[in-house]
Design an enzyme around this catalytic site. Structure first.
Site, PDB file in Angstrom:
ATOM      1  N   ASP A   1      -7.840 -14.542  -1.884  1.00 25.27           N
ATOM      2  CA  ASP A   1      -6.771 -14.946  -2.807  1.00 25.27           C
ATOM      3  C   ASP A   1      -5.594 -15.551  -2.043  1.00 25.27           C
ATOM      4  O   ASP A   1      -5.000 -16.549  -2.471  1.00 25.27           O
ATOM      5  CB  ASP A   1      -6.290 -13.746  -3.626  1.00 25.27           C
ATOM      6  CG  ASP A   1      -7.383 -13.140  -4.473  1.00 25.27           C
ATOM      7  OD1 ASP A   1      -8.281 -13.875  -4.903  1.00 25.27           O
ATOM      8  OD2 ASP A   1      -7.332 -11.916  -4.705  1.00 25.27           O
TER       9      ASP A   1
ATOM     10  N   ASP B   1     -10.117  -5.866  -3.560  1.00 21.99           N
ATOM     11  CA  ASP B   1      -8.732  -6.252  -3.286  1.00 21.99           C
ATOM     12  C   ASP B   1      -8.052  -5.156  -2.483  1.00 21.99           C
ATOM     13  O   ASP B   1      -8.374  -3.969  -2.638  1.00 21.99           O
ATOM     14  CB  ASP B   1      -7.962  -6.481  -4.584  1.00 21.99           C
ATOM     15  CG  ASP B   1      -8.482  -7.683  -5.365  1.00 21.99           C
ATOM     16  OD1 ASP B   1      -8.968  -8.633  -4.726  1.00 21.99           O
ATOM     17  OD2 ASP B   1      -8.406  -7.676  -6.604  1.00 21.99           O
TER      18      ASP B   1
END
EC number: 3.4.23.36
Length: 212
Positions: free
Chosen positions: A189, A155
């Site tokens: 995401d 991430d």
């Protein structure tokens, strides 16, 4: 089938280029500010969104990877069926986004433990996920940091739009810092979120949709 591949491939390419660049150029837990409210900040996530895990340790990691694989298969066959039926693009395009993002995070879980020499690993004695220092290398000659299905998701997008201290005298929440938006996420995401938002926006234009 060709239409699905041509739609998904550019999204996956962007996603993987970003993740590989971040993992091979940034130290874990560090980042750079682009703006005061937007950072590129490298974290690794052994669980689902927001660090939620199905079960502790590598058992939970493998279970999650398997669950992601089942979800990808389900969405793929749903998409394939609706493309053959010439369903509305109000359904097809958001579903392509969701599938692309799901595959992007699945690749991290399945392969990153094999492709990189360092990563977040689980310590069986302390029952904790252990981070690392330094920069990761791609395609290590002496093997990866974990086996198949045990890789962690990369991430990097962090939006600390505002960070305020709530006075201690405030009922229930006093004495805490409130930060929005705290979770760190990746391009997959983001694409999944866009797909879901589009489905919600255009749900009235999507009629008579059957799962299978």
């Amino acid at each position: 089938m060709k239409k699905i591949f041509l739609s998904i491939f550019p999204i996956l390419l962007i996603d993987q280029i970003l993740k590989i660049y971040i993992k091979t150029h940034f130290e874990l837990g560090k980042g750079v500010p682009i703006f005061s409210f937007f950072w590129i900040f490298f974290v690794e996530n052994p669980g689902m969104a927001y660090g939620i895990s199905i079960a502790p340790g590598y058992f939970g990691k493998i279970l999650l990877s398997f669950f992601r694989f089942i979800v990808v298969l389900f969405i793929f066959f749903f998409l394939y069926k609706n493309i053959k039926k010439k369903s509305s693009n109000y359904l097809i395009i958001p579903t392509i986004f969701i599938l692309s993002g799901a595959i992007g995070n699945l690749l991290d879980s399945f392969l990153y433990g094999l492709l990189f020499d360092t990563g977040t690993i689980y310590n069986q004695e302390s029952h904790k996920w252990i981070s690392y220092s330094g920069i990761s290398n791609l395609f290590p000659w002496n093997g990866g940091y974990a086996s198949f299905m045990k890789g962690c998701v990369v991430d990097m997008f962090y939006f600390p739009i505002f960070d305020i201290y709530i006075p201690y005298w405030t009922p229930f929440f006093g004495g805490y810092n409130f930060k929005f938006f705290k979770p760190v996420f990746n391009f997959s995401d983001f694409i999944i979120s866009i797909g879901i938002i589009l489905l919600l926006i255009f749900k009235k234009k999507i009629k008579h949709v059957k799962i299978f």
